[in-house]
Scaffold this motif. Structure first.
Motif, PDB file in Angstrom:
ATOM      1  N   ILE A   1       0.824  -1.194  -0.012  1.00  0.00           N
ATOM      2  CA  ILE A   1      -0.164   0.020  -0.010  1.00  0.00           C
ATOM      3  C   ILE A   1       0.897   1.082   0.093  1.00  0.00           C
ATOM      4  O   ILE A   1       0.458   2.282  -0.603  1.00  0.00           O
ATOM      5  CB  ILE A   1      -1.068  -0.212   1.162  1.00  0.00           C
ATOM      6  N   PHE A   2       2.024   1.255   0.716  1.00  0.00           N
ATOM      7  CA  PHE A   2       2.937   2.302   0.690  1.00  0.00           C
ATOM      8  C   PHE A   2       4.309   1.676   0.013  1.00  0.00           C
ATOM      9  O   PHE A   2       4.908   0.530   0.439  1.00  0.00           O
ATOM     10  CB  PHE A   2       3.403   2.801   2.146  1.00  0.00           C
ATOM     11  N   THR A   3       4.719   2.212  -0.775  1.00  0.00           N
ATOM     12  CA  THR A   3       5.996   2.098  -1.370  1.00  0.00           C
ATOM     13  C   THR A   3       7.147   2.543  -0.573  1.00  0.00           C
ATOM     14  O   THR A   3       6.907   3.696   0.162  1.00  0.00           O
ATOM     15  CB  THR A   3       6.481   2.427  -3.069  1.00  0.00           C
ATOM     16  N   PRO A   4       8.395   2.099  -0.515  1.00  0.00           N
ATOM     17  CA  PRO A   4       9.324   2.808   0.146  1.00  0.00           C
ATOM     18  C   PRO A   4       9.383   4.285  -0.072  1.00  0.00           C
ATOM     19  O   PRO A   4       9.670   5.243   0.694  1.00  0.00           O
ATOM     20  CB  PRO A   4      10.637   2.259  -0.281  1.00  0.00           C
ATOM     21  N   HIS A   5       9.438   4.746  -1.292  1.00  0.00           N
ATOM     22  CA  HIS A   5       9.281   6.087  -1.380  1.00  0.00           C
ATOM     23  C   HIS A   5       8.085   6.840  -1.024  1.00  0.00           C
ATOM     24  O   HIS A   5       8.503   8.158  -0.251  1.00  0.00           O
ATOM     25  CB  HIS A   5       9.205   6.355  -3.021  1.00  0.00           C
ATOM     26  N   LEU A   6       6.956   6.449  -1.051  1.00  0.00           N
ATOM     27  CA  LEU A   6       5.817   6.979  -0.513  1.00  0.00           C
ATOM     28  C   LEU A   6       6.013   7.065   1.179  1.00  0.00           C
ATOM     29  O   LEU A   6       5.637   8.060   1.961  1.00  0.00           O
ATOM     30  CB  LEU A   6       4.659   6.628  -0.959  1.00  0.00           C
ATOM     31  N   ALA A   7       6.395   5.945   1.711  1.00  0.00           N
ATOM     32  CA  ALA A   7       6.626   5.948   3.062  1.00  0.00           C
ATOM     33  C   ALA A   7       7.515   6.941   3.623  1.00  0.00           C
ATOM     34  O   ALA A   7       7.608   7.266   4.658  1.00  0.00           O
ATOM     35  CB  ALA A   7       6.890   4.513   3.416  1.00  0.00           C
ATOM     36  N   ARG A   8       8.760   6.867   2.844  1.00  0.00           N
ATOM     37  CA  ARG A   8       9.772   7.847   3.221  1.00  0.00           C
ATOM     38  C   ARG A   8       9.498   9.266   3.220  1.00  0.00           C
ATOM     39  O   ARG A   8       9.673  10.267   4.065  1.00  0.00           O
ATOM     40  CB  ARG A   8      10.938   7.859   2.259  1.00  0.00           C
ATOM     41  N   LEU A   9       8.698   9.734   2.137  1.00  0.00           N
ATOM     42  CA  LEU A   9       8.047  11.076   2.322  1.00  0.00           C
ATOM     43  C   LEU A   9       6.974  11.314   3.419  1.00  0.00           C
ATOM     44  O   LEU A   9       7.068  12.362   3.849  1.00  0.00           O
ATOM     45  CB  LEU A   9       7.034  11.160   0.821  1.00  0.00           C
ATOM     46  N   GLU A  10       6.117  10.060   3.653  1.00  0.00           N
ATOM     47  CA  GLU A  10       5.447  10.511   4.913  1.00  0.00           C
ATOM     48  C   GLU A  10       6.212  10.525   6.186  1.00  0.00           C
ATOM     49  O   GLU A  10       5.952  11.065   6.998  1.00  0.00           O
ATOM     50  CB  GLU A  10       4.568   9.163   5.085  1.00  0.00           C
ATOM     51  N   ALA A  11       7.265   9.690   6.284  1.00  0.00           N
ATOM     52  CA  ALA A  11       8.162   9.671   7.496  1.00  0.00           C
ATOM     53  C   ALA A  11       8.852  11.299   7.576  1.00  0.00           C
ATOM     54  O   ALA A  11       8.992  11.925   8.806  1.00  0.00           O
ATOM     55  CB  ALA A  11       9.135   8.848   7.304  1.00  0.00           C
ATOM     56  N   ILE A  12       9.088  12.018   6.131  1.00  0.00           N
ATOM     57  CA  ILE A  12       9.674  13.210   6.450  1.00  0.00           C
ATOM     58  C   ILE A  12       8.687  14.062   6.933  1.00  0.00           C
ATOM     59  O   ILE A  12       8.983  15.133   7.648  1.00  0.00           O
ATOM     60  CB  ILE A  12      10.084  13.661   5.000  1.00  0.00           C
ATOM     61  N   LYS A  13       7.251  14.175   6.397  1.00  0.00           N
ATOM     62  CA  LYS A  13       6.101  14.886   7.041  1.00  0.00           C
ATOM     63  C   LYS A  13       5.819  14.579   8.467  1.00  0.00           C
ATOM     64  O   LYS A  13       5.942  15.778   9.099  1.00  0.00           O
ATOM     65  CB  LYS A  13       5.027  14.356   6.319  1.00  0.00           C
ATOM     66  N   ILE A  14       6.027  13.509   9.081  1.00  0.00           N
ATOM     67  CA  ILE A  14       5.740  13.333  10.410  1.00  0.00           C
ATOM     68  C   ILE A  14       6.973  14.057  11.255  1.00  0.00           C
ATOM     69  O   ILE A  14       6.708  14.521  12.310  1.00  0.00           O
ATOM     70  CB  ILE A  14       5.788  11.830  10.816  1.00  0.00           C
ATOM     71  N   LEU A  15       8.023  13.811  10.583  1.00  0.00           N
ATOM     72  CA  LEU A  15       9.564  14.388  11.443  1.00  0.00           C
ATOM     73  C   LEU A  15       9.422  15.903  11.390  1.00  0.00           C
ATOM     74  O   LEU A  15       9.832  16.366  12.382  1.00  0.00           O
ATOM     75  CB  LEU A  15      10.717  13.841  10.672  1.00  0.00           C
ATOM     76  N   ARG A  16       8.813  16.392  10.298  1.00  0.00           N
ATOM     77  CA  ARG A  16       8.583  17.825  10.165  1.00  0.00           C
ATOM     78  C   ARG A  16       7.631  18.575  11.181  1.00  0.00           C
ATOM     79  O   ARG A  16       8.105  19.528  12.050  1.00  0.00           O
ATOM     80  CB  ARG A  16       8.330  18.158   8.763  1.00  0.00           C
ATOM     81  N   SER A  17       6.695  17.494  11.481  1.00  0.00           N
ATOM     82  CA  SER A  17       5.629  17.987  12.366  1.00  0.00           C
ATOM     83  C   SER A  17       6.316  18.000  13.872  1.00  0.00           C
ATOM     84  O   SER A  17       5.890  18.782  14.548  1.00  0.00           O
ATOM     85  CB  SER A  17       4.254  17.211  12.313  1.00  0.00           C
ATOM     86  N   VAL A  18       7.044  16.895  14.107  1.00  0.00           N
ATOM     87  CA  VAL A  18       7.557  16.842  15.355  1.00  0.00           C
ATOM     88  C   VAL A  18       8.552  18.133  15.763  1.00  0.00           C
ATOM     89  O   VAL A  18       8.663  18.722  16.498  1.00  0.00           O
ATOM     90  CB  VAL A  18       8.484  15.488  15.274  1.00  0.00           C
ATOM     91  N   ALA A  19       9.492  18.481  14.648  1.00  0.00           N
ATOM     92  CA  ALA A  19      10.237  19.566  14.701  1.00  0.00           C
ATOM     93  C   ALA A  19       9.619  20.875  15.130  1.00  0.00           C
ATOM     94  O   ALA A  19      10.176  21.862  15.570  1.00  0.00           O
ATOM     95  CB  ALA A  19      11.232  19.865  13.246  1.00  0.00           C
ATOM     96  N   LEU A  20       8.091  20.950  14.654  1.00  0.00           N
ATOM     97  CA  LEU A  20       7.269  22.347  14.837  1.00  0.00           C
ATOM     98  C   LEU A  20       6.789  21.742  16.139  1.00  0.00           C
ATOM     99  O   LEU A  20       5.834  22.707  16.689  1.00  0.00           O
ATOM    100  CB  LEU A  20       6.308  22.385  13.927  1.00  0.00           C
ATOM    101  N   GLY A  21       6.975  20.817  17.154  1.00  0.00           N
ATOM    102  CA  GLY A  21       6.566  20.744  18.331  1.00  0.00           C
ATOM    103  C   GLY A  21       5.362  19.956  18.535  1.00  0.00           C
ATOM    104  O   GLY A  21       4.613  19.878  19.644  1.00  0.00           O
ATOM    105  N   GLN A  22       5.017  19.046  17.327  1.00  0.00           N
ATOM    106  CA  GLN A  22       3.778  18.247  17.337  1.00  0.00           C
ATOM    107  C   GLN A  22       4.000  17.048  17.986  1.00  0.00           C
ATOM    108  O   GLN A  22       5.396  16.575  17.941  1.00  0.00           O
ATOM    109  CB  GLN A  22       2.987  18.344  16.188  1.00  0.00           C
ATOM    110  N   ASP A  23       3.043  16.048  18.089  1.00  0.00           N
ATOM    111  CA  ASP A  23       3.377  14.704  18.541  1.00  0.00           C
ATOM    112  C   ASP A  23       2.475  13.852  17.867  1.00  0.00           C
ATOM    113  O   ASP A  23       1.173  13.709  18.251  1.00  0.00           O
ATOM    114  CB  ASP A  23       3.270  14.617  20.083  1.00  0.00           C
TER     115      ASP A  23
END
Length: 206
Positions: free
Chosen positions: A60-82
């Protein structure tokens, strides 16, 4: 094992193993004893709590799509979200059916506008026959005005105005209880009541 996770790595991943991506820190693919491969990302909150956030399964997620989602999650963490805590909170959030139960209980006890018994019976009937079957499974915090309008359009014109009126009162109750900040029913235009243009004749009455 650390590498840039690709399709070949996923296909060759042995049971009970994990590979880490060397481009995005914390991003990984894990296979347990079944054939299922799951992408996840690990991060730490501002309070230094470690979270293991599941992204989704391959293919359902390819490695590429999953990596993009991981970046999105880590970006939100950097902005103080959980994101993991927010996902858990949403998963445990109250449904419209549960809200209706609380509203009905307070309505019967007189805590909701001191409604008359006849009005309470009418509201309860609308809740059980229309609102809960169509909207009950949705989360109170995620319901949108578009969903309310779609629900309204599924009703008969003669009943829509009263049912949507009851639904508006239920969401006003949700706002009062601080379950959400706005009422999604506000702004939804209901059909006007149909009025009789003539009286029935004696023959038609008969």
């Amino acid at each position: 094992m650390t590498t840039k996770i690709g399709l070949r790595d996923i296909a060759a991943l042995p049971p009970n193993s994990i590979i880490w991506d060397h481009e995005v820190k914390g991003f990984n693919a894990r296979r347990q004893f079944s054939e299922v491969v799951t992408f996840s990302v690990i991060y730490r909150t501002q309070e230094n709590h470690q979270r293991w956030h599941k992204i989704g399964r391959w293919p359902i997620f390819t490695p590429h799509l999953a990596r993009l989602e991981a970046i999105k999650i880590l970006r939100s963490v950097a902005l103080g979200q959980d994101p993991s805590a927010e996902r858990k909170e949403l998963r445990n959030a109250m449904t419209v059916a549960q809200l209706c139960l609380d509203y009905s209980a307070d309505m019967r006890s007189g805590k909701v506008n001191g409604k008359k018994l006849s009005t309470i019976k009418s509201d309860q009937s609308r809740i059980e026959r229309h609102i809960k079957p169509k909207l009950g499974k949705f989360k109170v915090v995620t319901i949108t005005s578009d969903q309310i309008e779609e629900f309204m359009n599924s009703l008969t014109p003669g009943s829509a105005k009263r049912i949507i009126g009851s639904l508006g009162a239920i969401f006003s109750y949700a706002v009062k209880k601080k379950l959400r900040s706005d009422n999604p029913v506000h702004g939804v235009e209901t059909p006007s009541d149909t009025k009789r243009t003539r009286r029935l004749s004696d023959f038609e009455y008969a």
